[in-house]
Design a protein around this motif. Sequence first.
Motif, mmCIF file in Angstrom:
data_model
loop_
_atom_site.group_PDB
_atom_site.id
_atom_site.type_symbol
_atom_site.label_atom_id
_atom_site.label_comp_id
_atom_site.label_asym_id
_atom_site.label_seq_id
_atom_site.Cartn_x
_atom_site.Cartn_y
_atom_site.Cartn_z
ATOM 1 N N GLU A 71 29.144 38.879 39.637
ATOM 2 C CA GLU A 71 28.933 37.145 39.472
ATOM 3 C C GLU A 71 28.552 37.099 37.943
ATOM 4 N N VAL A 72 27.893 37.875 37.126
ATOM 5 C CA VAL A 72 27.781 37.800 35.914
ATOM 6 C C VAL A 72 29.241 37.707 35.303
ATOM 7 N N GLU A 73 29.984 38.432 35.688
ATOM 8 C CA GLU A 73 31.608 38.292 35.346
ATOM 9 C C GLU A 73 32.187 36.879 35.484
ATOM 10 N N GLN A 74 31.813 36.539 36.628
ATOM 11 C CA GLN A 74 32.423 35.156 37.037
ATOM 12 C C GLN A 74 31.747 33.958 36.184
ATOM 13 N N VAL A 75 30.529 33.961 35.804
ATOM 14 C CA VAL A 75 29.841 33.309 34.938
ATOM 15 C C VAL A 75 30.574 33.229 33.659
ATOM 16 N N LEU A 76 30.519 34.505 33.016
ATOM 17 C CA LEU A 76 31.134 34.722 31.713
ATOM 18 C C LEU A 76 32.539 34.116 31.779
ATOM 19 N N ALA A 77 33.223 34.223 32.770
ATOM 20 C CA ALA A 77 34.640 33.897 32.714
ATOM 21 C C ALA A 77 34.760 32.500 33.095
ATOM 22 N N THR A 78 33.951 31.928 33.512
ATOM 23 C CA THR A 78 34.240 30.311 34.257
ATOM 24 C C THR A 78 32.978 29.276 34.081
ATOM 25 N N GLN A 79 31.833 29.860 33.840
ATOM 26 C CA GLN A 79 30.752 29.114 33.957
ATOM 27 C C GLN A 79 30.161 28.700 35.296
ATOM 28 N N CYS A 80 30.753 29.328 36.518
ATOM 29 C CA CYS A 80 30.664 28.911 37.799
ATOM 30 C C CYS A 80 30.339 30.258 38.530
ATOM 31 N N VAL A 81 29.645 30.180 39.556
ATOM 32 C CA VAL A 81 29.347 31.062 40.629
ATOM 33 C C VAL A 81 29.796 30.423 42.053
ATOM 34 N N LEU A 82 30.397 31.357 42.930
ATOM 35 C CA LEU A 82 30.586 30.847 44.135
ATOM 36 C C LEU A 82 29.325 31.431 44.913
ATOM 37 N N GLN A 83 28.771 30.271 45.572
ATOM 38 C CA GLN A 83 27.493 30.386 46.620
ATOM 39 C C GLN A 83 27.675 29.625 47.587
ATOM 40 N N HIS A 84 26.741 30.229 48.687
ATOM 41 C CA HIS A 84 26.648 29.428 49.873
ATOM 42 C C HIS A 84 25.481 28.722 49.673
ATOM 43 N N LYS A 85 25.218 27.298 50.067
ATOM 44 C CA LYS A 85 23.988 26.915 49.678
ATOM 45 C C LYS A 85 22.958 27.395 50.880
ATOM 46 N N PRO A 86 21.952 27.828 50.327
ATOM 47 C CA PRO A 86 20.701 28.486 51.086
ATOM 48 C C PRO A 86 20.118 27.380 51.971
ATOM 49 N N LYS A 87 19.056 27.685 52.728
ATOM 50 C CA LYS A 87 18.349 26.814 53.425
ATOM 51 C C LYS A 87 17.080 26.339 52.590
ATOM 52 N N THR A 88 16.311 25.431 52.991
ATOM 53 C CA THR A 88 15.268 25.060 52.117
ATOM 54 C C THR A 88 13.884 25.583 52.869
ATOM 55 N N MET A 89 13.061 26.062 52.071
ATOM 56 C CA MET A 89 11.624 26.039 52.610
ATOM 57 C C MET A 89 10.516 25.459 51.877
ATOM 58 N N ALA A 133 30.551 43.655 33.243
ATOM 59 C CA ALA A 133 31.052 42.178 33.439
ATOM 60 C C ALA A 133 31.964 42.083 32.098
ATOM 61 N N PHE A 134 31.352 42.259 31.080
ATOM 62 C CA PHE A 134 32.288 42.206 29.650
ATOM 63 C C PHE A 134 33.565 43.016 29.880
ATOM 64 N N ASP A 135 33.525 44.278 30.392
ATOM 65 C CA ASP A 135 34.833 44.925 30.599
ATOM 66 C C ASP A 135 35.723 44.238 31.354
ATOM 67 N N GLY A 136 35.420 43.608 32.440
ATOM 68 C CA GLY A 136 36.218 42.829 33.436
ATOM 69 C C GLY A 136 36.887 41.755 32.663
ATOM 70 N N LEU A 137 36.157 40.979 31.680
ATOM 71 C CA LEU A 137 36.965 40.084 30.776
ATOM 72 C C LEU A 137 37.959 40.751 29.995
ATOM 73 N N ARG A 138 37.658 41.803 29.349
ATOM 74 C CA ARG A 138 38.728 42.693 28.694
ATOM 75 C C ARG A 138 39.919 42.934 29.549
ATOM 76 N N LYS A 139 39.628 43.412 30.600
ATOM 77 C CA LYS A 139 40.726 44.066 31.485
ATOM 78 C C LYS A 139 41.565 42.594 31.928
ATOM 79 N N ARG A 140 41.005 41.507 31.873
ATOM 80 C CA ARG A 140 41.876 40.191 32.199
ATOM 81 C C ARG A 140 42.359 39.430 30.979
#
Lengths: 468, 196
Positions: free
Chosen positions: A150-168, A42-49
């Motif tokens: 997704e670790v890279e997403q969070v490091l890069a943007t403090q967000c993740v893209l997620q579908h809201k799961p169902k609740t139980m 994930a850190f490598d991804g930041l370096r590449k970008r």
Amino acid sequence: MSNSKTLFDKIWDAHVVKQKEGYPDVLFIDRHFIHEVTSPQAFDGLRKRNIPVFNPKRTTATADHNVPTKDQHLPIREALSRHQVETLRKNCAEFGVELYDLGHPFQGIVHIIGPELGLTLPGMTIVCGDSHTSTHGAFGNIAFGIGTSEVEQVLATQCVLQHKPKTMRIEVNGKLEKGVVAKDIILYIISKISASGATGYFVEYAGSAIESLSMEARMTICNMSIEMGARGGLIAPDETTFNYIRGRKFAPQGEAFEKLVETWKQLKTDEGAVYDNVLIYNAADIAPMITYGTNPGMGIRITDRIPTAEELKEINEKASFTKSLEYMGLEPGSSLLGKPIDYVFIGSCTNARIEDLRLVASVVKGKKKSPDVEVWVVPGSKQVEEQARKEGLDKIFEEAGFELRSPGCSACLGMNEDKIPAGKYCISTSNRNFEGRQGPKSRTFLASPLSAAAAAITGRVTDVREFN
Amino acid sequence: MSKEKFITLKTTAVPLPVENIDTDQIIPARFLKATTREGFGENLFRDWRYDSESNPNPEFVLNNTAYKGKILVAGKNFGCGSSREHAAWALYDYGFRVVISSFFADIFKNNALNNALLPLQVSDTFLSKVFKTIEENSSAEIEVNLESQSVTLPDGASEKFEINPYKKACLMNGYDDIDYLLSLRDEIKEFDLTHA
């Protein structure tokens, strides 16, 4: 439609930065934990970008997965593990992320240090490149494991893209029998709904048996949510939660804390809120549990017999069941009580907190381990280790012939040298009994700290209720 | 950053009719020590594929020369357990581009989609049919069409599969999630500052 919301929905909705038709939600992450194994790429991804970490204050790092549990003051002997830990050091230094490295008084298993340092708080969103991130949900937050992209997403943007799961909602009501603890509750639930029974769901645990648990016991429950396929599990915060957090190192202090408590009290499911699924269990039906197979859903009450293939509900599960029992060297229809074991592992993010070590000590005090077993006690963190010594638990373990080691994930996944040899049986307080999980061809029985402690003394699978 | 684009694929398939295949089987923890994404294919299904002396296990399907192809067909609840993305990297690195199963674990599904590996979920009945087809003829070719979201067997039997439209677009165009998230940087900054 009613405006009533579940606790999960309240926290999720408060963290959605952007919602767009046909897209997953952009979910803001309050707290990000990282470790040496799932972060380097994930850190490598930041370096590449050529981009920085979005907000380094929201990320905390520690070394836990592959670290040795002996001689932690010396350089790591195994070259690849050493390189991975050194890479974490380098990355944290370069990107400005706080690291609790080997030797630091706050080092430990990532899901144990977050709560004990007061970094894990109610109402948050928390992620980590580790499936047992669900542990943190015990504090009434949304915590789940993510992959390295997704670790890279969070490091890069403090967000993740997620579908809201169902609740139980999973309710456990009533009083637990003596000798039955949190680990038995969760192993019981998973044995009822299978290793995939909650896939696609986020679970809220509730009911009087859950509410009566300590924070550490609640963490054991939430920790294993992933073992039934759920992305995570959470428990509404209450006085037990607030009392646990009050005064912790990085938690807000004084008046600011008490003000927060008032807002945290709103973190509960509204009356009339609808879950996608509701399951209700009775605490009185739960006994000390043990697994016999190669996924955590293959569990029984310790006094029950292993099922036979004929007793399985689904025909197409039979082949996997037979393969699993062959791997374990066990007969269908047999009982596990009295089965000789070779190793006892007390540790992991499931059961390596101070209360777990106290449970073990309560069983073994003044006794000696069976000469036929080797017993490893691996505390979840430096702070747990210190506390155990302060309370004299180290002496109890030493007199029993147990080895008290230094913190890390250890034999839960056998990334370091703590591996169970091929063909050997280990009764383990960890979370997974997959083939080879604790070492190639190793055989794992998952159980509670009480059951593991009793087995350490007798050298056999033992019903702790009959043990004295 | 752009990744390999996926649109259609027609290839033979490798059957692995085992349920609950966890990511520890796909890539055991002791092989997670690399700091790059490449090379994990070598240790894909390591402990099923090789014995303790690293000799190939002749009974394991990847060591059976009759079975080749870019599609892995596996029993339900594929990819459960650990969140290690290394499992998706290992499958991709070995050469798989599609995994067909009747059920996938959540984290694995996301990891696969983030790495140009299509987790293709079919019904239990269709999965049995796929296994039977390969069993009867190991050189049977299976066609996957992402655009029409369909999977077709040589006898013409076909089933539609679900995929989120955003993820579908990412796979077909070789986009990744970070490109999209980075375009929202200012909005996220604002959220970070104002969010309690």
